[in-house]
Motif scaffolding. Structure first.
Motif, PDB file in Angstrom:
ATOM      1  N   LYS A 188      27.544 -17.829  -1.175  1.00 56.55           N
ATOM      2  CA  LYS A 188      26.109 -17.660  -1.413  1.00 56.55           C
ATOM      3  C   LYS A 188      25.769 -18.212  -2.793  1.00 56.55           C
ATOM      4  O   LYS A 188      26.632 -18.366  -3.648  1.00 56.55           O
ATOM      5  N   THR A 189      24.498 -18.450  -3.029  1.00 55.73           N
ATOM      6  CA  THR A 189      24.073 -19.005  -4.322  1.00 55.73           C
ATOM      7  C   THR A 189      24.343 -18.055  -5.480  1.00 55.73           C
ATOM      8  O   THR A 189      24.454 -18.493  -6.623  1.00 55.73           O
ATOM      9  N   ASP A 190      24.513 -16.750  -5.199  1.00 59.44           N
ATOM     10  CA  ASP A 190      24.840 -15.801  -6.267  1.00 59.44           C
ATOM     11  C   ASP A 190      26.349 -15.732  -6.535  1.00 59.44           C
ATOM     12  O   ASP A 190      26.804 -14.946  -7.362  1.00 59.44           O
ATOM     13  N   SER A 235      28.725 -14.863  -4.297  1.00 57.52           N
ATOM     14  CA  SER A 235      29.468 -13.966  -3.398  1.00 57.52           C
ATOM     15  C   SER A 235      29.884 -14.706  -2.123  1.00 57.52           C
ATOM     16  O   SER A 235      29.174 -15.599  -1.653  1.00 57.52           O
ATOM     17  N   LYS A 278      26.301 -22.634  -1.570  1.00 55.10           N
ATOM     18  CA  LYS A 278      26.674 -23.616  -2.587  1.00 55.10           C
ATOM     19  C   LYS A 278      27.360 -24.853  -2.016  1.00 55.10           C
ATOM     20  O   LYS A 278      27.319 -25.917  -2.615  1.00 55.10           O
TER      21      LYS A 278
END
Length: 79
Positions: free
Chosen positions: A6-8, A10, A43
């Motif tokens: 994910k973009t964060d 995770s 990502k």
């Protein structure tokens, strides 16, 4: 299943069968649209995701051809 990020940062495990289409963006993220119309931002680039799906499909086909695929590190299918 394929592993994405994910973009964060995770991790995300996604059922590759649910991918409807991919849209790479200029800011180095890819939008994954699922058959449910839900969207995920990850990502990985489009090429990496496509290769992950290809690898997954190959693994599934090998497993289907060889139910005793313990040499691949997978459990045997229930018969």
């Amino acid at each position: 299943m394929i592993t994405l990020t994910k973009t964060d940062g995770s991790p995300l495990i996604l059922n590759a069968e649910l991918i409807k289409w991919l849209d790479g963006t200029a800011n180095q993220t890819t939008t994954v649209t699922l058959v449910t119309e839900n969207k995920l931002m990850v990502k990985e680039n489009v090429e990496t995701i496509v290769q992950g799906v290809i690898d997954y499909k190959r693994l599934i086909n090998i497993y289907e051809l060889d139910p005793d695929a313990t040499h691949l590190g997978l459990p045997s299918k229930n018969r």
